[in-house]
Design a protein around this motif. Structure first.
Motif, PDB file in Angstrom:
ATOM      1  N   SER A 108     -12.570  -1.046  -6.739  1.00 33.74           N
ATOM      2  CA  SER A 108     -11.854  -2.151  -7.362  1.00 33.74           C
ATOM      3  C   SER A 108     -11.487  -1.801  -8.799  1.00 33.74           C
ATOM      4  O   SER A 108     -12.216  -1.075  -9.487  1.00 33.74           O
TER       5      SER A 108
ATOM      6  N   GLU B 248      -6.778  -2.178  -5.730  1.00 34.26           N
ATOM      7  CA  GLU B 248      -7.812  -1.240  -5.298  1.00 34.26           C
ATOM      8  C   GLU B 248      -7.260   0.171  -5.165  1.00 34.26           C
ATOM      9  O   GLU B 248      -6.068   0.369  -4.883  1.00 34.26           O
ATOM     10  N   ASP B 249      -8.149   1.140  -5.338  1.00 32.34           N
ATOM     11  CA  ASP B 249      -7.933   2.519  -4.916  1.00 32.34           C
ATOM     12  C   ASP B 249      -8.849   2.767  -3.726  1.00 32.34           C
ATOM     13  O   ASP B 249     -10.018   2.359  -3.739  1.00 32.34           O
ATOM     14  N   ARG B 250      -8.314   3.436  -2.701  1.00 34.81           N
ATOM     15  CA  ARG B 250      -9.098   3.661  -1.492  1.00 34.81           C
ATOM     16  C   ARG B 250      -9.047   5.130  -1.075  1.00 34.81           C
ATOM     17  O   ARG B 250      -7.969   5.737  -1.035  1.00 34.81           O
TER      18      ARG B 250
ATOM     19  N   GLU C 226       0.846  -1.190   0.000  1.00 33.55           N
ATOM     20  CA  GLU C 226       0.000   0.000   0.000  1.00 33.55           C
ATOM     21  C   GLU C 226       0.886   1.246   0.000  1.00 33.55           C
ATOM     22  O   GLU C 226       1.895   1.296   0.710  1.00 33.55           O
TER      23      GLU C 226
ATOM     24  N   ARG D  82     -10.327   7.629   2.239  1.00 30.79           N
ATOM     25  CA  ARG D  82     -10.665   7.457   3.653  1.00 30.79           C
ATOM     26  C   ARG D  82     -10.820   8.792   4.339  1.00 30.79           C
ATOM     27  O   ARG D  82     -10.211   9.802   3.963  1.00 30.79           O
TER      28      ARG D  82
ATOM     29  N   TYR E 271      -5.752   9.038   0.656  1.00 30.59           N
ATOM     30  CA  TYR E 271      -5.865   8.127  -0.488  1.00 30.59           C
ATOM     31  C   TYR E 271      -4.789   7.060  -0.371  1.00 30.59           C
ATOM     32  O   TYR E 271      -3.678   7.336   0.099  1.00 30.59           O
TER      33      TYR E 271
ATOM     34  N   ASP F 240     -13.600   3.922   5.113  1.00 30.11           N
ATOM     35  CA  ASP F 240     -12.918   3.681   3.838  1.00 30.11           C
ATOM     36  C   ASP F 240     -13.943   3.556   2.725  1.00 30.11           C
ATOM     37  O   ASP F 240     -15.023   2.980   2.920  1.00 30.11           O
ATOM     38  N   GLU F 241     -13.575   4.073   1.551  1.00 31.64           N
ATOM     39  CA  GLU F 241     -14.325   3.786   0.324  1.00 31.64           C
ATOM     40  C   GLU F 241     -13.383   3.043  -0.623  1.00 31.64           C
ATOM     41  O   GLU F 241     -12.348   3.578  -1.016  1.00 31.64           O
ATOM     42  N   ARG F 242     -13.749   1.819  -0.996  1.00 29.60           N
ATOM     43  CA  ARG F 242     -12.894   0.945  -1.795  1.00 29.60           C
ATOM     44  C   ARG F 242     -13.386   0.922  -3.243  1.00 29.60           C
ATOM     45  O   ARG F 242     -14.573   0.688  -3.503  1.00 29.60           O
TER      46      ARG F 242
END
Length: 229
Positions: free
Chosen positions: A121, A96-98, A63, A100, A82, A117-119
């Motif tokens: 894909s 993934e891009d996340r 990450e 937060r 991010y 968090d917003e995940r």
């Protein structure tokens, strides 16, 4: 040593770490944080994470990201950030891009974080939301920045996605460790991390036993503590 610390540890672990998991894994987790001040109350934290697994044949997660933190009151910080998350070796999940958002607080020996968090894909549409409350207890050992600590974090998933996230209580993480000053600006959190993933939708539950090492280089920023991710 204060009696409150062993009691807090027992309460933390009793009933939250299952006595037996159907499958187990030995892991090593590494995290590096570099904190850069922008103003007296605003700071940027640059982050790098790598996790190694016996079952998955080496480094299975990396990450990279950043977090913008704003100290809104004494001991209280709001942050947005991010991360780019990559999966490797035998980990077949899609990258993934996340995004937060989080609130972190310090009150005496207690510290906590409430994160959302917003995940996103890379193989499907839909946003996977995760809610991650964390609580940590620190027991000072006489020297500045030297302490024993225990922490608990839960992962609550309010929604499901087509690419694989399933709603429910997904996992928990518990850590016992020591916070060490390694220099004027460098701190380390070293400990044993126990992660339990619940068996859901036919999957077997899993317990991970990990050596966790987190290094934080603070280049002069003020604000609340950086907690384990």
């Amino acid at each position: 040593m204060s009696r409150s610390f062993p009691c807090a540890v027992l309460l933390l672990l009793a009933g939250v770490v299952p006595a037996h998991a159907q499958q187990e894994d030995r892991q090593a987790w590494e995290q590096l944080n570099v904190i850069v001040p922008l103003t007296k109350r605003v700071r940027v934290t640059l982050e790098q994470i790598a996790r190694t697994s016996d079952r998955q044949g080496g480094i299975y997660t990396t990450e990279y990201g950043g977090l913008l933190g704003w100290q809104v009151a004494r001991g209280v910080e709001f942050g947005i950030g991010y991360r780019r998350v990559g999966f490797h070796s035998e980990n077949r999940a899609a990258d993934e891009d996340r995004l937060r958002q989080q609130i972190v607080f310090n009150r005496g020996r207690l510290a906590g974080r409430f994160r959302i968090d917003e995940r996103f894909s890379t193989v499907g549409s839909g946003i996977g939301v995760r809610i991650r409350p964390l609580l940590r207890y620190n027991l000072p050992l006489g020297r500045p920045r030297l302490a024993l600590f225990a922490s608990h974090e839960s992962f609550l998933l309010p929604n499901s996605t087509r690419w694989g996230q399933r709603a429910g209580y997904e996992r928990m993480r518990n850590i016992l460790g020591v916070a060490l000053p390694l220099g004027k600006a460098l701190n380390a959190d070293i400990g044993y991390l126990n992660q339990y993933r619940f068996g859901r939708a036919g999957a077997r539950p899993q317990m991970d036993h990990a050596l966790s090492v987190q290094l934080t280089l603070n280049l002069g920023a003020l604000g609340v503590a950086v907690l384990h991710d």
